[in-house]
Design an enzyme around this catalytic site. Structure first.
Site, PDB file in Angstrom:
ATOM      1  N   HIS A  93      -5.848  -9.229  -0.889  1.00  0.00           N
ATOM      2  CA  HIS A  93      -5.959  -9.975   0.523  1.00  0.00           C
ATOM      3  C   HIS A  93      -7.037 -10.825   0.974  1.00  0.00           C
ATOM      4  CE1 HIS A  93      -3.990  -5.926   0.209  1.00  0.00           C
ATOM      5  NE2 HIS A  93      -3.153  -6.249   1.305  1.00  0.00           N
ATOM      6  N   SER A 147       0.894  -1.114  -0.019  1.00  0.00           N
ATOM      7  CA  SER A 147      -0.166  -0.092   0.104  1.00  0.00           C
ATOM      8  C   SER A 147       0.932   1.376   0.051  1.00  0.00           C
ATOM      9  CB  SER A 147      -0.933   0.226   1.246  1.00  0.00           C
ATOM     10  OG  SER A 147      -1.678  -1.156   1.129  1.00  0.00           O
ATOM     11  N   TYR A 204      -8.717 -10.546   3.592  1.00  0.00           N
ATOM     12  CA  TYR A 204      -9.706  -9.913   4.099  1.00  0.00           C
ATOM     13  C   TYR A 204     -10.824  -9.524   3.043  1.00  0.00           C
ATOM     14  CZ  TYR A 204      -7.333  -5.562   3.060  1.00  0.00           C
ATOM     15  OH  TYR A 204      -6.543  -4.683   2.463  1.00  0.00           O
ATOM     16  N   GLU A 205     -10.444  -9.505   1.757  1.00  0.00           N
ATOM     17  CA  GLU A 205     -11.290  -9.187   0.633  1.00  0.00           C
ATOM     18  C   GLU A 205     -12.116 -10.368   0.610  1.00  0.00           C
ATOM     19  OE1 GLU A 205      -9.616  -6.987  -2.364  1.00  0.00           O
ATOM     20  OE2 GLU A 205      -7.715  -7.423  -1.555  1.00  0.00           O
ATOM     21  N   MET A 264      -1.553  -7.204   7.285  1.00  0.00           N
ATOM     22  CA  MET A 264      -2.629  -8.228   6.834  1.00  0.00           C
ATOM     23  C   MET A 264      -2.191  -8.781   5.603  1.00  0.00           C
ATOM     24  SD  MET A 264      -5.584  -5.594   7.447  1.00  0.00           S
ATOM     25  CE  MET A 264      -5.634  -4.405   8.982  1.00  0.00           C
ATOM     26  N   SER A 265      -0.818  -8.856   5.159  1.00  0.00           N
ATOM     27  CA  SER A 265      -0.493  -9.503   3.783  1.00  0.00           C
ATOM     28  C   SER A 265       0.721 -10.281   3.951  1.00  0.00           C
ATOM     29  CB  SER A 265      -0.004  -8.216   2.910  1.00  0.00           C
ATOM     30  OG  SER A 265       0.972  -7.618   2.902  1.00  0.00           O
ATOM     31  N   ALA A 273       2.898  -2.479   3.782  1.00  0.00           N
ATOM     32  CA  ALA A 273       2.605  -1.262   5.002  1.00  0.00           C
ATOM     33  C   ALA A 273       2.378  -1.852   6.150  1.00  0.00           C
ATOM     34  CB  ALA A 273       1.396  -0.403   4.249  1.00  0.00           C
ATOM     35  N   HIS A 299      -6.853   4.633   7.206  1.00  0.00           N
ATOM     36  CA  HIS A 299      -5.985   4.313   6.099  1.00  0.00           C
ATOM     37  C   HIS A 299      -5.531   5.237   5.156  1.00  0.00           C
ATOM     38  CE1 HIS A 299      -5.206   1.477   2.681  1.00  0.00           C
ATOM     39  NE2 HIS A 299      -5.926   2.377   1.874  1.00  0.00           N
ATOM     40  N   ASN A 303       2.305   3.683  10.173  1.00  0.00           N
ATOM     41  CA  ASN A 303       1.686   4.077  11.373  1.00  0.00           C
ATOM     42  C   ASN A 303       2.007   3.207  12.677  1.00  0.00           C
ATOM     43  OD1 ASN A 303      -0.290   1.923   9.885  1.00  0.00           O
ATOM     44  ND2 ASN A 303      -0.808   1.940  12.261  1.00  0.00           N
ATOM     45  N   HIS A 334      -4.263   0.148  -4.138  1.00  0.00           N
ATOM     46  CA  HIS A 334      -3.631  -1.088  -4.808  1.00  0.00           C
ATOM     47  C   HIS A 334      -4.082  -0.590  -6.276  1.00  0.00           C
ATOM     48  CE1 HIS A 334      -2.010  -3.453  -1.571  1.00  0.00           C
ATOM     49  NE2 HIS A 334      -2.801  -2.574  -0.800  1.00  0.00           N
TER      50      HIS A 334
HETATM   51  N1  HPA Z   1      -2.309  -3.004  11.333  1.00  0.00           N
HETATM   52  C1  HPA Z   1      -2.431  -3.846  10.642  1.00  0.00           C
HETATM   53  N2  HPA Z   1      -2.289  -3.607   9.096  1.00  0.00           N
HETATM   54  C2  HPA Z   1      -1.727  -2.358   8.921  1.00  0.00           C
HETATM   55  C3  HPA Z   1      -1.413  -1.558   9.810  1.00  0.00           C
HETATM   56  C4  HPA Z   1      -1.860  -1.709  11.075  1.00  0.00           C
HETATM   57  O1  HPA Z   1      -1.605  -0.894  12.156  1.00  0.00           O
HETATM   58  N3  HPA Z   1      -0.800  -0.502   9.140  1.00  0.00           N
HETATM   59  C5  HPA Z   1      -0.881  -0.766   8.016  1.00  0.00           C
HETATM   60  N4  HPA Z   1      -1.058  -2.276   7.714  1.00  0.00           N
END
Ligand code: HPA
Length: 284
Positions: free
Chosen positions: A84, A31, A86-87, A218-219, A114, A254, A242, A62
């Site tokens: 991902h 990302s 989660y999609e 998440m990847s 990310a 996001h 973050n 993406h």
């Molecule tokens: N948590 C999960 N996935 C992420 C985060 C997060 O804080 N930041 C970017 N992808």
């Protein structure tokens, strides 16, 4: 319906028909890091939606393009965006692109993402070399009947396969040396993967820290598991977009995740671009 291998093989055939030169190295852009693909010379750009069987992401940020060409004289296949779990995609769908890139001839992978920073010594914008992972997504990318034909190297494609050096110590060493040359801080960290799409709770982040995680995302783990199954060597780089939930007294959004990507784009590009020929040479 054709089996997973046959579908991946057909997708590889389609990609070959669009771009004749076999890629040696795969790059997956996380990302906010998609602009790296503009570094590819002599580029052939293919929309994911044009490749038979290739899943298309529904997430903003993406891009959904496969870019083939060269970087530093090395033939590369750069994925601008990924899907991902989660999609709602199955493990076979999430890892389909990695299977195709392996069948195309990629023996090395630079995977990026990310991530949230759990380790308090990181800050927003820190690049981290992934040293290992903890898969808490509740599933495994190699689930299902073993398909030995996916092994692209002697001894690869086994039902049970080693994950001891999933993130190649040799490639990590190259990344540290290059980062030092460019004066870019590059700490190491353990990446913990969750399913998402909700960000974590502060209690989860505290628990993950106790477990030994430095990063959360998440990847990546699914692609790396499949890469190791195939015999592909992996270098993983996270961008801390973050600080993870509860580390700072503020919510996560996001947009912030995307913005951090743009802020460190120049550093990220310069580091990964310099690493491409080195990683290719080290995995020849
Ligand atoms: N948590 C999960 N996935 C992420 C985060 C997060 O804080 N930041 C970017 N992808």
């Amino acid at each position: 319906m054709a089996d997973h291998y046959t579908r991946a093989f057909a997708a590889a055939d389609y990609v070959r028909s669009m771009h004749k030169t076999e890629p040696r190295l795969a790059v997956i852009l996380g990302s906010g890091l998609g602009n790296f693909a503009t570094q590819v010379e002599g580029a052939t750009t293919i929309d994911y939606s044009d490749i038979p069987g290739w899943p298309v992401s529904t997430v903003e940020g993406h891009d959904g393009k496969l870019v083939l060409g060269t970087i530093g004289g090395v033939t590369v296949a750069v994925m601008q965006g990924r899907v991902h779990a989660y999609e709602g995609y199955s493990m076979n769908e999430v890892t389909f692109p990695m299977r195709v890139l392996g069948l195309l001839g990629c023996t090395a992978l630079i995977v990026t993402n990310a991530a949230g920073g759990i380790n308090k010594s990181y800050g927003e914008g820190t690049l981290v070399a992934i040293s290992d992972h903890i898969n808490l997504t509740g599933t495994n990318a190699a689930l299902g009947r073993n398909e030995a034909r996916f092994g692209i190297k002697e001894g690869a494609g086994q039902r049970f396969f080693d994950m001891t050096a999933a993130y190649s110590p040799k490639l990590r060493g190259l990344a540290h040396a290059e980062a030092e040359r460019q004066k870019i801080p590059l700490p190491e960290g353990v990446y913990l993967a969750v399913l998402g799409p909700s960000y974590e709770t502060p209690a989860e982040i505290r628990a993950f820290r106790v477990l030994g995680a430095d990063l959360v995302g998440m990847s990546t783990v699914h692609e790396v598991i499949v890469a190791r199954h195939m015999g592909i060597e992996v270098l993983g780089i996270s961008l801390v977009t973050n600080m993870a939930a509860g580390v700072l007294d503020q919510p996560i959004n996001h947009l912030e995740v995307m913005e951090t990507g743009r802020r460190v784009e120049a550093q990220f590009t310069s580091l990964v671009k310099a690493l491409v020929p080195q990683v290719a040479a080290a995995t020849a």
